[in-house]
Design a protein around this motif. Structure first.
Motif, PDB file in Angstrom:
ATOM      1  N   ASP A  31     -63.143  75.439 -20.517  1.00 20.54           N
ATOM      2  CA  ASP A  31     -63.771  74.131 -20.409  1.00 20.54           C
ATOM      3  C   ASP A  31     -64.924  74.072 -21.404  1.00 20.54           C
ATOM      4  O   ASP A  31     -65.655  75.048 -21.565  1.00 20.54           O
ATOM      5  N   LEU A  32     -65.072  72.926 -22.064  1.00 20.22           N
ATOM      6  CA  LEU A  32     -66.161  72.720 -23.011  1.00 20.22           C
ATOM      7  C   LEU A  32     -66.609  71.274 -22.908  1.00 20.22           C
ATOM      8  O   LEU A  32     -65.794  70.357 -22.995  1.00 20.22           O
ATOM      9  N   LEU A  87     -76.707  68.611 -24.302  1.00 22.60           N
ATOM     10  CA  LEU A  87     -76.285  69.526 -23.243  1.00 22.60           C
ATOM     11  C   LEU A  87     -74.917  70.078 -23.640  1.00 22.60           C
ATOM     12  O   LEU A  87     -74.037  69.305 -24.038  1.00 22.60           O
ATOM     13  N   ILE A  88     -74.755  71.382 -23.512  1.00 20.96           N
ATOM     14  CA  ILE A  88     -73.452  71.999 -23.756  1.00 20.96           C
ATOM     15  C   ILE A  88     -73.122  72.862 -22.548  1.00 20.96           C
ATOM     16  O   ILE A  88     -73.954  73.637 -22.084  1.00 20.96           O
ATOM     17  N   ASP A  89     -71.910  72.716 -22.046  1.00 16.47           N
ATOM     18  CA  ASP A  89     -71.422  73.544 -20.942  1.00 16.47           C
ATOM     19  C   ASP A  89     -70.111  74.168 -21.410  1.00 16.47           C
ATOM     20  O   ASP A  89     -69.121  73.461 -21.614  1.00 16.47           O
ATOM     21  N   LEU A  90     -70.119  75.478 -21.604  1.00 21.88           N
ATOM     22  CA  LEU A  90     -68.951  76.195 -22.097  1.00 21.88           C
ATOM     23  C   LEU A  90     -68.509  77.216 -21.063  1.00 21.88           C
ATOM     24  O   LEU A  90     -69.308  78.023 -20.593  1.00 21.88           O
ATOM     25  N   ARG A 124     -70.385  81.442 -31.158  1.00 16.80           N
ATOM     26  CA  ARG A 124     -69.929  80.655 -32.307  1.00 16.80           C
ATOM     27  C   ARG A 124     -69.491  79.259 -31.861  1.00 16.80           C
ATOM     28  O   ARG A 124     -69.789  78.265 -32.529  1.00 16.80           O
ATOM     29  N   ILE A 125     -68.827  79.165 -30.725  1.00 14.90           N
ATOM     30  CA  ILE A 125     -68.393  77.861 -30.220  1.00 14.90           C
ATOM     31  C   ILE A 125     -69.607  76.975 -29.930  1.00 14.90           C
ATOM     32  O   ILE A 125     -69.616  75.785 -30.261  1.00 14.90           O
TER      33      ILE A 125
END
Length: 171
Positions: A31-32, A87-90, A124-125
């Protein structure tokens, strides 16, 4: 005393102890999410660096007798002058083969070594996502997974002393 040929990888004859094996079978994004809730104003260059907070969660589960999935969740929030920049949720995961490892060593492998192998790819992502979102590439600092594991062990000991059931591997 009989020794194996170091180059052959075969154990000496009569040695029935299985050699430990640990391999990455696959790694993948589960999930990203990237959010830029204040665009376009958040894209206007402001002096100074944003305040970046990173939350790390680690979960691992057995898929078969020798295969395990370890998930590394990295949640990043960047703010500047009190305004959310992005906001980033990885959720990045790996499928691992673990054979011949004593039971007492399995947990540290799954919650220290597996995330340690996944981290450079997840990093990196995150960098690419922030850059593709219109911001400077995000380069988060390396994570000390041993320290996270030790904190979790301390929490579980404390929870057991308080009569609370043991938790997972979230941090």
């Amino acid at each position: 005393m009989t020794f194996s040929d170091p180059g052959s990888g075969t154990p000496p004859a009569g040695n029935s102890v299985p050699q430990p094996q640990f391999r990455v079978l696959a790694q993948y994004v589960k999930d990203l999410s990237f959010e830029n809730p204040n665009a376009p104003s958040s894209l206007i260059q402001r002096p100074g660096k944003p305040d970046v907070q990173v939350r790390v969660d680690i979960n691992s589960r057995r898929l078969s007798s020798e295969q395990f999935e370890t998930e590394l969740r990295l949640v990043v929030e960047a703010k500047q002058e009190g305004q959310v920049q992005f906001l980033i949720d990885l959720l990045f995961a790996g499928l691992f083969l673990v054979q011949g490892v004593p039971a007492e060593n399995l947990e540290p492998i799954l919650v220290i070594e597996c995330p340690r192998l996944l981290f450079p790819f997840a990093r990196r992502i995150l960098s690419d996502a922030s850059r593709d979102g219109g911001f400077m590439p995000l380069n988060i600092e390396p994570i000390d997974f041993v320290a996270i594991y030790r904190q979790q062990l301390e929490r579980r000991v404390q929870d057991n002393q308080d009569g609370i059931a043991q938790g997972g591997y979230n941090h």
